[in-house]
Motif scaffolding. Structure first.
Motif, PDB file in Angstrom:
ATOM      1  N   LEU A  42       0.824  -1.203   0.000  1.00 19.05           N
ATOM      2  CA  LEU A  42       0.000   0.000   0.000  1.00 19.05           C
ATOM      3  C   LEU A  42       0.861   1.256   0.000  1.00 19.05           C
ATOM      4  O   LEU A  42       0.556   2.231  -0.709  1.00 19.05           O
ATOM      5  CB  LEU A  42      -0.933   0.000   1.218  1.00 19.05           C
ATOM      6  N   ASP A  43       1.923   1.238   0.777  1.00 13.34           N
ATOM      7  CA  ASP A  43       2.813   2.399   0.817  1.00 13.34           C
ATOM      8  C   ASP A  43       3.495   2.635  -0.534  1.00 13.34           C
ATOM      9  O   ASP A  43       3.678   3.785  -0.953  1.00 13.34           O
ATOM     10  CB  ASP A  43       3.871   2.220   1.913  1.00 13.34           C
ATOM     11  N   LYS A  44       3.863   1.554  -1.229  1.00  8.26           N
ATOM     12  CA  LYS A  44       4.511   1.700  -2.523  1.00  8.26           C
ATOM     13  C   LYS A  44       3.542   2.201  -3.594  1.00  8.26           C
ATOM     14  O   LYS A  44       3.964   2.838  -4.570  1.00  8.26           O
ATOM     15  CB  LYS A  44       5.125   0.361  -2.959  1.00  8.26           C
ATOM     16  N   SER A  45       2.247   1.916  -3.437  1.00  9.02           N
ATOM     17  CA  SER A  45       1.254   2.336  -4.438  1.00  9.02           C
ATOM     18  C   SER A  45       0.777   3.767  -4.236  1.00  9.02           C
ATOM     19  O   SER A  45       0.020   4.271  -5.068  1.00  9.02           O
ATOM     20  CB  SER A  45       0.044   1.390  -4.399  1.00  9.02           C
ATOM     21  N   THR A  46       1.189   4.414  -3.171  1.00 10.20           N
ATOM     22  CA  THR A  46       0.702   5.766  -2.892  1.00 10.20           C
ATOM     23  C   THR A  46       1.026   6.769  -3.990  1.00 10.20           C
ATOM     24  O   THR A  46       0.151   7.542  -4.395  1.00 10.20           O
ATOM     25  CB  THR A  46       1.272   6.252  -1.542  1.00 10.20           C
ATOM     26  N   PRO A  47       2.248   6.815  -4.563  1.00  7.70           N
ATOM     27  CA  PRO A  47       2.522   7.842  -5.587  1.00  7.70           C
ATOM     28  C   PRO A  47       1.807   7.613  -6.915  1.00  7.70           C
ATOM     29  O   PRO A  47       1.641   8.551  -7.694  1.00  7.70           O
ATOM     30  CB  PRO A  47       4.046   7.754  -5.774  1.00  7.70           C
ATOM     31  N   PHE A  48       1.366   6.380  -7.190  1.00  6.05           N
ATOM     32  CA  PHE A  48       0.767   6.056  -8.480  1.00  6.05           C
ATOM     33  C   PHE A  48      -0.733   6.350  -8.441  1.00  6.05           C
ATOM     34  O   PHE A  48      -1.573   5.438  -8.388  1.00  6.05           O
ATOM     35  CB  PHE A  48       1.029   4.597  -8.836  1.00  6.05           C
ATOM     36  N   VAL A  49      -1.066   7.626  -8.469  1.00  7.21           N
ATOM     37  CA  VAL A  49      -2.464   8.035  -8.327  1.00  7.21           C
ATOM     38  C   VAL A  49      -3.280   7.586  -9.531  1.00  7.21           C
ATOM     39  O   VAL A  49      -4.363   6.987  -9.385  1.00  7.21           O
ATOM     40  CB  VAL A  49      -2.550   9.565  -8.146  1.00  7.21           C
ATOM     41  N   LEU A  50      -2.794   7.868 -10.727  1.00  6.07           N
ATOM     42  CA  LEU A  50      -3.539   7.522 -11.933  1.00  6.07           C
ATOM     43  C   LEU A  50      -3.724   6.021 -12.072  1.00  6.07           C
ATOM     44  O   LEU A  50      -4.828   5.542 -12.405  1.00  6.07           O
ATOM     45  CB  LEU A  50      -2.818   8.087 -13.165  1.00  6.07           C
ATOM     46  N   HIS A  51      -2.698   5.254 -11.795  1.00  3.78           N
ATOM     47  CA  HIS A  51      -2.790   3.796 -11.910  1.00  3.78           C
ATOM     48  C   HIS A  51      -3.783   3.223 -10.903  1.00  3.78           C
ATOM     49  O   HIS A  51      -4.530   2.286 -11.215  1.00  3.78           O
ATOM     50  CB  HIS A  51      -1.412   3.162 -11.714  1.00  3.78           C
ATOM     51  N   ARG A  52      -3.783   3.785  -9.708  1.00  2.02           N
ATOM     52  CA  ARG A  52      -4.711   3.290  -8.684  1.00  2.02           C
ATOM     53  C   ARG A  52      -6.155   3.530  -9.089  1.00  2.02           C
ATOM     54  O   ARG A  52      -7.018   2.653  -8.929  1.00  2.02           O
ATOM     55  CB  ARG A  52      -4.417   3.959  -7.337  1.00  2.02           C
ATOM     56  N   TRP A  53      -6.445   4.706  -9.627  1.00  2.00           N
ATOM     57  CA  TRP A  53      -7.820   5.018 -10.011  1.00  2.00           C
ATOM     58  C   TRP A  53      -8.238   4.268 -11.267  1.00  2.00           C
ATOM     59  O   TRP A  53      -9.425   3.957 -11.442  1.00  2.00           O
ATOM     60  CB  TRP A  53      -7.980   6.522 -10.181  1.00  2.00           C
ATOM     61  N   ILE A  54      -7.296   3.964 -12.148  1.00  2.00           N
ATOM     62  CA  ILE A  54      -7.627   3.129 -13.309  1.00  2.00           C
ATOM     63  C   ILE A  54      -7.989   1.718 -12.852  1.00  2.00           C
ATOM     64  O   ILE A  54      -8.953   1.111 -13.351  1.00  2.00           O
ATOM     65  CB  ILE A  54      -6.446   3.109 -14.298  1.00  2.00           C
ATOM     66  N   ALA A  55      -7.248   1.189 -11.889  1.00  2.00           N
ATOM     67  CA  ALA A  55      -7.557  -0.141 -11.350  1.00  2.00           C
ATOM     68  C   ALA A  55      -8.917  -0.147 -10.664  1.00  2.00           C
ATOM     69  O   ALA A  55      -9.698  -1.100 -10.800  1.00  2.00           O
ATOM     70  CB  ALA A  55      -6.469  -0.582 -10.380  1.00  2.00           C
ATOM     71  N   LYS A 131      -6.907   7.515   1.185  1.00  4.96           N
ATOM     72  CA  LYS A 131      -7.893   6.806   1.999  1.00  4.96           C
ATOM     73  C   LYS A 131      -9.236   6.745   1.289  1.00  4.96           C
ATOM     74  O   LYS A 131      -9.971   5.754   1.414  1.00  4.96           O
ATOM     75  CB  LYS A 131      -8.041   7.509   3.360  1.00  4.96           C
ATOM     76  N   PHE A 132      -9.572   7.783   0.538  1.00  5.34           N
ATOM     77  CA  PHE A 132     -10.783   7.775  -0.263  1.00  5.34           C
ATOM     78  C   PHE A 132     -10.744   6.643  -1.286  1.00  5.34           C
ATOM     79  O   PHE A 132     -11.714   5.884  -1.442  1.00  5.34           O
ATOM     80  CB  PHE A 132     -10.926   9.137  -0.948  1.00  5.34           C
ATOM     81  N   TRP A 133      -9.619   6.514  -1.977  1.00  4.05           N
ATOM     82  CA  TRP A 133      -9.470   5.428  -2.948  1.00  4.05           C
ATOM     83  C   TRP A 133      -9.469   4.065  -2.260  1.00  4.05           C
ATOM     84  O   TRP A 133     -10.097   3.108  -2.761  1.00  4.05           O
ATOM     85  CB  TRP A 133      -8.160   5.618  -3.718  1.00  4.05           C
ATOM     86  N   TYR A 134      -8.803   3.955  -1.149  1.00  5.05           N
ATOM     87  CA  TYR A 134      -8.678   2.676  -0.454  1.00  5.05           C
ATOM     88  C   TYR A 134     -10.040   2.186   0.056  1.00  5.05           C
ATOM     89  O   TYR A 134     -10.390   1.009  -0.112  1.00  5.05           O
ATOM     90  CB  TYR A 134      -7.691   2.816   0.701  1.00  5.05           C
ATOM     91  N   LEU A 135     -10.818   3.088   0.645  1.00  6.02           N
ATOM     92  CA  LEU A 135     -12.128   2.689   1.160  1.00  6.02           C
ATOM     93  C   LEU A 135     -13.086   2.334   0.027  1.00  6.02           C
ATOM     94  O   LEU A 135     -13.892   1.405   0.158  1.00  6.02           O
ATOM     95  CB  LEU A 135     -12.708   3.819   2.018  1.00  6.02           C
TER      96      LEU A 135
END
Length: 212
Positions: A42-55, A131-135
């Motif tokens: 989770l800590d490593k994925s924090t900077p990848f905002v665009l990739h997280r929201w695409i997933a 946290k918004f993305w994670y929840l």
């Protein structure tokens, strides 16, 4: 009588077994390592905002396709929509409500400068982006797993739930936008602001608020 060299020691003299200590240590390591590795990912994925929201968008699409394919679990989808709406309001709201808290040096909330001598403090969300993305991701995962259990497939008339959610979304967002306009804050950052010409420096006591 003194025991001889060949006498066996009694049960009270035998040392207690210590084989339980390695077992407890091994169990704690097995329970700690997965959680630490998960937190590390989770800590490593924090900077990848665009990739997280695409997933997350892909996960939401899979959920919508499954619900439409099986034509059920509308109550689960309605509860998911209410939860997401609640997260969205927290994401767009400041950490400290301007109507309830006064501007002071001890506050950590989104206090905007009123005069040129005031210190600039950026907008601080009540719910951070990560946290918004994670929840939201957890909510879609839980809702997707619930579609595999028939006990959660409660028969309802889904158009009524859809209309009610749209009306609730409209009223809630209108109230939020009115709050934003009233207190003059923008929760969405669209990049660095640029000005066409250089402005003259203001005096220390000159106000930054627009004149009525």
């Amino acid at each position: 009588m003194v025991a001889g060299a060949g006498d066996a020691p009694s049960a009270e003299e035998l040392p207690l077994p210590t084989s339980t200590t390695p077992a407890v240590t091994t169990t704690s390591q097995w329970s700690f390592n997965p959680s630490s590795q998960y937190q590390h990912l989770l800590d490593k994925s924090t900077p990848f905002v665009l990739h997280r929201w695409i997933a997350l968008s892909a996960l939401a699409t899979i959920y919508v396709v499954r619900v439409c394919w099986i034509q059920g679990y509308y109550l689960v989808s309605y509860a998911l929509g209410i939860f997401i709406l609640n997260l969205l309001i927290q994401f767009l709201s400041p950490r400290v409500d301007p109507e309830l808290e006064t501007a002071s040096e001890s506050n950590d909330g989104p206090i905007l400068p009123v005069r040129s001598s005031d210190e600039y403090r950026p907008f601080v969300r009540r719910l951070p982006e990560f946290k918004f993305w994670y929840l939201m991701t957890k909510a879609f995962c839980v809702a997707f797993l619930m579609t595999f259990f028939a006990i959660f497939d409660v028969p309802v008339f889904w158009p009524i739930l859809l209309i009610y959610w749209i009306v609730l979304f409209f009223l809630t967002m209108r109230k939020q936008i009115e709050h934003m306009v009233k207190h003059k804050y923008v929760p969405l950052s669209l990049g660095k602001q640029r000005y066409g010409k250089k402005r003259e420096p203001l005096a220390d006591n000159e106000s930054l608020l627009p004149e009525d």
